[in-house]
Design an enzyme around this catalytic site. Structure first.
Site, PDB file in Angstrom:
ATOM      1  N   SER A 101      -0.808  -7.826  -0.706  1.00  0.00           N
ATOM      2  CA  SER A 101       0.568  -8.323  -0.853  1.00  0.00           C
ATOM      3  C   SER A 101       0.734  -9.430  -1.878  1.00  0.00           C
ATOM      4  CB  SER A 101       1.099  -8.810   0.499  1.00  0.00           C
ATOM      5  OG  SER A 101       1.326  -7.727   1.353  1.00  0.00           O
ATOM      6  N   LYS A 120       2.869  -8.578  -4.744  1.00  0.00           N
ATOM      7  CA  LYS A 120       4.335  -8.551  -4.634  1.00  0.00           C
ATOM      8  C   LYS A 120       5.003  -9.659  -5.450  1.00  0.00           C
ATOM      9  CE  LYS A 120       3.858  -6.323  -0.129  1.00  0.00           C
ATOM     10  NZ  LYS A 120       3.912  -6.502   1.351  1.00  0.00           N
ATOM     11  N   TYR A 166       3.875   1.645  -4.561  1.00  0.00           N
ATOM     12  CA  TYR A 166       3.568   0.523  -3.667  1.00  0.00           C
ATOM     13  C   TYR A 166       2.077   0.482  -3.302  1.00  0.00           C
ATOM     14  CZ  TYR A 166       3.481  -2.277   0.593  1.00  0.00           C
ATOM     15  OH  TYR A 166       3.164  -3.209   1.534  1.00  0.00           O
ATOM     16  N   TYR A 196       5.015 -14.552   5.567  1.00  0.00           N
ATOM     17  CA  TYR A 196       5.658 -13.822   6.683  1.00  0.00           C
ATOM     18  C   TYR A 196       6.035 -14.767   7.811  1.00  0.00           C
ATOM     19  CZ  TYR A 196       3.492 -10.540   3.641  1.00  0.00           C
ATOM     20  OH  TYR A 196       3.098  -9.885   2.516  1.00  0.00           O
ATOM     21  N   VAL A 247      -3.338  -9.083   2.874  1.00  0.00           N
ATOM     22  CA  VAL A 247      -4.269  -8.759   3.962  1.00  0.00           C
ATOM     23  C   VAL A 247      -5.705  -8.540   3.493  1.00  0.00           C
ATOM     24  CG1 VAL A 247      -2.715  -7.864   5.746  1.00  0.00           C
ATOM     25  CG2 VAL A 247      -3.579  -6.325   3.984  1.00  0.00           C
TER      26      VAL A 247
HETATM   27  O1  DON Z   1       1.441  -2.371   3.187  1.00  0.00           O
HETATM   28  C1  DON Z   1       0.506  -2.965   3.684  1.00  0.00           C
HETATM   29  O2  DON Z   1       0.362  -3.070   4.890  1.00  0.00           O
HETATM   30  C2  DON Z   1      -0.502  -3.608   2.743  1.00  0.00           C
HETATM   31  N1  DON Z   1      -0.627  -2.853   1.538  1.00  0.00           N
HETATM   32  C3  DON Z   1      -0.117  -5.001   2.353  1.00  0.00           C
HETATM   33  C4  DON Z   1       0.164  -5.911   3.506  1.00  0.00           C
HETATM   34  C5  DON Z   1      -0.196  -7.326   3.248  1.00  0.00           C
HETATM   35  O3  DON Z   1      -0.976  -7.656   2.378  1.00  0.00           O
HETATM   36  C6  DON Z   1       0.368  -8.316   4.190  1.00  0.00           C
HETATM   37  N2  DON Z   1      -0.136  -9.631   3.893  1.00  0.00           N
HETATM   38  N3  DON Z   1      -0.667 -10.471   4.489  1.00  0.00           N
END
Ligand code: DON
Length: 309
Positions: free
Chosen positions: A64, A67, A191, A243, A261
């Site tokens: 993320s 983003k 994405y 978040y 993540v």
């Molecule tokens: O869409 C997802 O779940 C992952 N590609 C990215 C989520 C993420 O990195 C949340 N961050 N802490």
């Protein structure tokens, strides 16, 4: 105040010794294979110093954190029209939550929750095939970091697609409200691939330099975005970048940050430096556990806060 080199080395040594490292994300199977003992940290200052400690040259999945870069690109493409399709408020919910979308007519709360980033992928798809949009995002990140060795980890992208049931649900749901202009499958292709960009702490901190320097690359003086846009991206990072842990991160660290993540965090000290930290174990909000602690310690040692006089 200690020298930055000394502070980084101290934080890295302290983090290496910790045993409570959080849990590596396993819902994307490929991420579950990463060694939780890894720790890296990098600072790139506006006056051109690059300071590294630990595993700062080892690439990891930025997830993320990407983003921030897709938001920057999308604002460049359609400007403030973006805010008709994505909000600017913290969600107070987990990154993959669907609950607010029904009440809010398929408009995601902000560009950093998964739903918001999927809309941004849809914006970046306009006039492109998915592979072109993915190429544009990768080239933008390479340009920001001044490093064309940065790649997308195809195994991570495939692993996420194979298990991406929630993201498919979010995309289909938003499509039903008319907030995706392309097929969900195509927006998700973009994405999943931008989340799978692999970068080291050094590369990530380099890519964040423009945000620490009023929208300009401090090495070349070239403008990436306007100073106002850099401030606004920083504001979104502070309020939404972690978040439902965003308030706590702002309280403890006091600078804008964006987590992923994969265990990475990009942190911005406006006027001073771009920071990147990586520790794969996550806390209960899905943000890097030791990464957050390391940034908190570093900011305190250096006296960094956007609220400092
Ligand atoms: O869409 C997802 O779940 C992952 N590609 C990215 C989520 C993420 O990195 C949340 N961050 N802490």
């Amino acid at each position: 105040m200690p020298e930055l080199e000394q502070a980084l080395a101290e934080v890295a040594a302290e983090m290496a010794a910790r045993t409570d490292r959080g849990n590596v994300a396993t819902y994307i199977p490929q991420l579950g294979k990463v060694d939780p003992r890894k720790f890296g940290i990098a600072a790139v200052t506006n006056d051109g110093r690059v300071i590294l400690a630990g595993d700062a040259d080892q690439p990891f999945s930025i997830q993320s954190v990407s983003k921030v870069f897709t938001l920057t690109l999308a604002l460049g493409k359609i400007g403030d029209a973006l805010w008709q399709r994505v909000g600017r408020e913290p969600s107070g919910n987990p990154f993959n939550s669907i609950v607010q979308l029904e009440h809010e007519n398929g408009i995601p709360r902000n560009p950093f929750i998964n739903a918001g980033a999927i809309v941004i992928s849809d914006v970046l798809l306009a006039g492109h095939q998915p592979r072109e949009a993915i190429g544009e995002i990768l080239r933008f990140i390479q340009f920001l970091a001044d490093d064309d060795t940065i790649i997308i980890d195809r195994d991570v992208a495939a692993s996420e697609r194979a298990t991406g049931y929630r993201n498919f649900a979010l995309a289909n749901y938003m499509k039903s409200f008319g907030n995706l202009h392309h097929e969900p499958e195509l927006a998700l292709g973009v994405y999943f691939h931008h989340c799978a960009v692999a970068m080291s702490c050094r590369q990530l901190a380099m890519a964040g330099r423009f945000l620490a320097n009023g929208g300009r690359n401090p090495a070349t003086g070239h403008s990436v975005v306007s100073a106002e846009r850099a401030r606004r991206i920083g504001a979104l990072m502070l309020t939404c970048g972690h978040y439902d842990g965003s308030g706590d991160f702002a309280f403890r660290v006091g600078i804008p940050g964006k987590s992923g993540v994969g265990g990475g965090i990009l942190g911005i000290v406006p006027g001073v430096a771009s920071l990147a930290v990586w520790s794969p174990g996550l806390n209960e909000n899905g943000n890097s556990k030791l990464g957050s602690i390391a940034l908190e310690k570093l900011a305190r040692m250096m006296g960094w806060s956007i609220f400092a006089p």
